[in-house]
Design a protein around this motif. Structure first.
Motif, mmCIF file in Angstrom:
data_model
loop_
_atom_site.group_PDB
_atom_site.id
_atom_site.type_symbol
_atom_site.label_atom_id
_atom_site.label_comp_id
_atom_site.label_asym_id
_atom_site.label_seq_id
_atom_site.Cartn_x
_atom_site.Cartn_y
_atom_site.Cartn_z
ATOM 1 N N VAL A 50 0.838 -1.207 0.000
ATOM 2 C CA VAL A 50 0.000 0.000 0.000
ATOM 3 C C VAL A 50 0.870 1.254 0.000
ATOM 4 O O VAL A 50 0.596 2.225 -0.726
ATOM 5 C CB VAL A 50 -0.953 -0.014 1.213
ATOM 6 N N ILE A 51 1.930 1.247 0.794
ATOM 7 C CA ILE A 51 2.844 2.397 0.838
ATOM 8 C C ILE A 51 3.473 2.631 -0.526
ATOM 9 O O ILE A 51 3.567 3.772 -1.001
ATOM 10 C CB ILE A 51 3.921 2.177 1.914
ATOM 11 N N ALA A 52 3.898 1.556 -1.186
ATOM 12 C CA ALA A 52 4.502 1.692 -2.522
ATOM 13 C C ALA A 52 3.491 2.233 -3.527
ATOM 14 O O ALA A 52 3.822 3.102 -4.354
ATOM 15 C CB ALA A 52 5.051 0.345 -2.981
ATOM 16 N N LEU A 53 2.256 1.745 -3.484
ATOM 17 C CA LEU A 53 1.232 2.219 -4.423
ATOM 18 C C LEU A 53 0.920 3.701 -4.214
ATOM 19 O O LEU A 53 0.852 4.476 -5.189
ATOM 20 C CB LEU A 53 -0.048 1.399 -4.247
ATOM 21 N N VAL A 54 0.742 4.101 -2.958
ATOM 22 C CA VAL A 54 0.417 5.507 -2.683
ATOM 23 C C VAL A 54 1.583 6.412 -3.057
ATOM 24 O O VAL A 54 1.387 7.509 -3.603
ATOM 25 C CB VAL A 54 0.037 5.676 -1.197
ATOM 26 N N ALA A 55 2.817 5.959 -2.819
ATOM 27 C CA ALA A 55 3.984 6.754 -3.205
ATOM 28 C C ALA A 55 4.035 6.939 -4.716
ATOM 29 O O ALA A 55 4.320 8.049 -5.210
ATOM 30 C CB ALA A 55 5.265 6.083 -2.711
ATOM 31 N N LEU A 56 3.757 5.884 -5.481
ATOM 32 C CA LEU A 56 3.734 6.002 -6.939
ATOM 33 C C LEU A 56 2.631 6.951 -7.394
ATOM 34 O O LEU A 56 2.855 7.815 -8.257
ATOM 35 C CB LEU A 56 3.537 4.629 -7.572
ATOM 36 N N CYS A 57 1.441 6.787 -6.826
ATOM 37 C CA CYS A 57 0.314 7.630 -7.243
ATOM 38 C C CYS A 57 0.584 9.102 -6.957
ATOM 39 O O CYS A 57 0.376 9.971 -7.830
ATOM 40 C CB CYS A 57 -0.958 7.182 -6.521
ATOM 41 N N GLN A 58 1.032 9.408 -5.758
ATOM 42 C CA GLN A 58 1.245 10.804 -5.383
ATOM 43 C C GLN A 58 2.405 11.427 -6.152
ATOM 44 O O GLN A 58 2.324 12.590 -6.574
ATOM 45 C CB GLN A 58 1.508 10.887 -3.876
ATOM 46 N N SER A 59 3.490 10.692 -6.347
ATOM 47 C CA SER A 59 4.659 11.261 -7.016
ATOM 48 C C SER A 59 4.394 11.491 -8.494
ATOM 49 O O SER A 59 4.588 12.605 -9.009
ATOM 50 C CB SER A 59 5.866 10.336 -6.825
ATOM 51 N N PHE A 60 3.952 10.465 -9.208
ATOM 52 C CA PHE A 60 3.690 10.623 -10.634
ATOM 53 C C PHE A 60 2.578 11.637 -10.875
ATOM 54 O O PHE A 60 2.682 12.488 -11.764
ATOM 55 C CB PHE A 60 3.310 9.267 -11.248
ATOM 56 N N GLY A 61 1.490 11.532 -10.091
ATOM 57 C CA GLY A 61 0.360 12.423 -10.309
ATOM 58 C C GLY A 61 0.691 13.881 -10.052
ATOM 59 O O GLY A 61 0.311 14.761 -10.835
ATOM 60 N N THR A 62 1.428 14.175 -8.989
ATOM 61 C CA THR A 62 1.723 15.572 -8.658
ATOM 62 C C THR A 62 2.706 16.187 -9.639
ATOM 63 O O THR A 62 2.528 17.337 -10.075
ATOM 64 C CB THR A 62 2.276 15.668 -7.235
ATOM 65 N N VAL A 63 3.767 15.456 -9.997
ATOM 66 C CA VAL A 63 4.747 16.000 -10.952
ATOM 67 C C VAL A 63 4.079 16.288 -12.299
ATOM 68 O O VAL A 63 4.290 17.355 -12.895
ATOM 69 C CB VAL A 63 5.924 15.014 -11.123
ATOM 70 N N ALA A 64 3.260 15.359 -12.785
ATOM 71 C CA ALA A 64 2.583 15.576 -14.067
ATOM 72 C C ALA A 64 1.571 16.716 -13.981
ATOM 73 O O ALA A 64 1.456 17.533 -14.905
ATOM 74 C CB ALA A 64 1.894 14.289 -14.518
ATOM 75 N N PHE A 65 0.837 16.806 -12.876
ATOM 76 C CA PHE A 65 -0.156 17.870 -12.728
ATOM 77 C C PHE A 65 0.501 19.235 -12.663
ATOM 78 O O PHE A 65 0.011 20.197 -13.270
ATOM 79 C CB PHE A 65 -0.980 17.612 -11.464
ATOM 80 N N GLN A 66 1.594 19.361 -11.944
ATOM 81 C CA GLN A 66 2.296 20.636 -11.888
ATOM 82 C C GLN A 66 2.855 21.027 -13.251
ATOM 83 O O GLN A 66 2.951 22.219 -13.570
ATOM 84 C CB GLN A 66 3.414 20.559 -10.850
ATOM 85 N N THR A 67 3.216 20.044 -14.058
ATOM 86 C CA THR A 67 3.745 20.348 -15.393
ATOM 87 C C THR A 67 2.661 20.906 -16.299
ATOM 88 O O THR A 67 2.853 21.935 -16.956
ATOM 89 C CB THR A 67 4.355 19.085 -16.014
ATOM 90 N N VAL A 68 1.507 20.251 -16.365
ATOM 91 C CA VAL A 68 0.462 20.695 -17.292
ATOM 92 C C VAL A 68 -0.189 21.983 -16.830
ATOM 93 O O VAL A 68 -0.729 22.741 -17.657
ATOM 94 C CB VAL A 68 -0.602 19.600 -17.487
ATOM 95 N N THR A 69 -0.175 22.259 -15.523
ATOM 96 C CA THR A 69 -0.727 23.527 -15.035
ATOM 97 C C THR A 69 0.318 24.626 -14.962
ATOM 98 O O THR A 69 -0.026 25.775 -14.671
ATOM 99 C CB THR A 69 -1.343 23.334 -13.640
ATOM 100 N N ASN A 70 1.587 24.269 -15.197
ATOM 101 C CA ASN A 70 2.692 25.238 -15.176
ATOM 102 C C ASN A 70 2.751 25.975 -13.841
ATOM 103 O O ASN A 70 2.914 27.193 -13.780
ATOM 104 C CB ASN A 70 2.560 26.234 -16.334
ATOM 105 N N ASN A 71 2.621 25.195 -12.763
ATOM 106 C CA ASN A 71 2.628 25.773 -11.420
ATOM 107 C C ASN A 71 3.250 24.763 -10.475
ATOM 108 O O ASN A 71 2.793 23.624 -10.393
ATOM 109 C CB ASN A 71 1.204 26.116 -10.974
#
Length: 389
Positions: free
Chosen positions: A117-138
């Protein structure tokens, strides 16, 4: 005539000398002078560059110098070793059986679910946040701004408000987990499709409406919580904290494939994300469909965040902390290198917080408290030292 004579004499004397500091600062310009060598490391007129010169040490890649390459791979190795140590600590610490006894592995197998569960949540939060910050340019906002956590809180509070304590217990199953996933992904896709498919689509407008929706859901949930009895509110509060104990092994057959597919999709889009980070106009000029890439990335991000929130509950600050540290440690904007760095940092942060809360404070699973403390301190440290993210 005198100027022409000087030009002619210069042209016959040999190639023009260029200051190495200029080549280091502008490797592209140096490459043009060097006879078209685009990497900035080629020789002039077929002669090899001098040993130790700036042109011999720099390249045009995402890690332009050997020092930056060594730093990146050193951080990857250190984080990988730390992740392995934390995983071993979670499985073996305070295990009453010796490692040679079969009972040791039975206890370790029971703890393996929390580790997954820790590995899954770490993957979800890391990939999702980096990609979201990129497309929103923030680099400050996180996907939680779209109301994922508020929707989770509203669902849990509504179940307690309308159906009582038994509804909270019944919500811990595979079917309620899938229903929460569908609601979160469906709401986000409806929001993205409505606000980004029009002629005057705007990412800023999408974020603003997401904030309004999240605030509205939070207000409704707060109103319902105030009408609960103290015992009901205590039971509900335990579910509203970001906690590893909120997860269930029955969630894994659904969450693991979704997480792997979404992370793989974002990683395969790394080169396109590098272009999207340049902005709408530059992306369109380079031949990419900006709106299509935006919708595709946001679709993957919504899946990752829905899985993370449905698994353990709200974890607002984890994604921001992981993305901020990934940019600091990787020292590059190439997403093929940012994603692995962010995933390892996410596992170290989340796994370390779980280990500390479980074995030192005996508050098993409740990791959001220590993550917010560490994350807030790291944010202030970076801002005060560098003045920027």
């Amino acid at each position: 005539m005198r100027a022409n004579d000087e030009i002619e004499s210069t042209g016959t004397a040999g190639p023009t000398k260029i200051d190495t500091s200029t080549e280091a600062a502008h490797p592209t310009a140096a490459a043009v002078v060097n006879g078209g060598d685009r990497s900035g490391t080629g020789a002039r007129d077929g002669r090899p560059p001098r040993r130790g010169s700036a042109t011999a040490q720099r390249s045009s890649g995402p890690l332009p110098t050997k020092r930056s390459q060594r730093r990146y791979w050193t951080m990857i190795i250190v984080l990988a070793v730390a992740s392995a140590g934390i995983a071993l600590g979670i499985l073996a610490w305070d295990n009453p059986m010796p490692i040679t006894d079969p009972g040791f592995w039975l206890i370790a197998e029971l703890r393996l679910t929390n580790l997954v569960v820790i590995a899954l949540v770490a993957l979800c939060q890391s990939f999702g946040t980096v990609a979201f910050q990129t497309v929103t340019n923030n680099r400050i906002i996180t996907p939680s701004i779209m109301g994922f956590e508020s929707l989770y809180v509203a669902i849990q509070t509504s179940a307690m408000y309308f159906f009582g304590v038994t509804a909270i217990v019944e919500l811990k199953g595979l079917v309620p987990f899938i229903v929460q996933l569908v609601l979160m992904v469906g709401l986000s896709l409806a929001l993205y499709g409505w606000l980004l498919s029009g002629r005057h689509s705007s990412v800023a407008l999408m974020l603003l409406i997401g904030v309004v929706i999240g605030g509205g859901l939070g207000s409704v949930a707060t109103f319902m919580q105030r009408t609960l009895t103290p015992s009901e509110f205590d039971v509900l509060s335990a579910r509203l904290f970001g906690s590893i104990s909120n997860s269930d092994s029955s969630y894994l057959p659904v969450s693991i494939p979704l997480c792997v597919l979404a992370c793989l999709g974002l990683y395969l889009c790394s080169s396109r994300l590098n272009v999207v980070a340049l902005g709408r106009d530059m992306t369109s000029n380079l031949g990419l469909n900006y709106k299509g890439e935006l919708l595709k990335v946001l679709f993957f991000v919504s899946i990752l965040m829905a899985v993370s929130v449905s698994m353990i509950g709200p974890m607002v600050f984890l994604g921001f902390l992981v993305a901020m540290l990934a940019y600091q440690f990787a020292d590059t904007f190439d997403h093929k290198r940012l994603f692995p760095m962010a995933a390892l940092i996410g596992f170290v942060v989340l796994g370390g917080a779980y280990f500390v809360m479980k074995n030192i404070f005996y508050a098993e699973g409740v990791v959001s408290i220590i993550i917010e403390i560490v994350g807030g301190g790291a944010f202030l440290l970076v801002i005060l030292r560098k003045g920027r993210l």
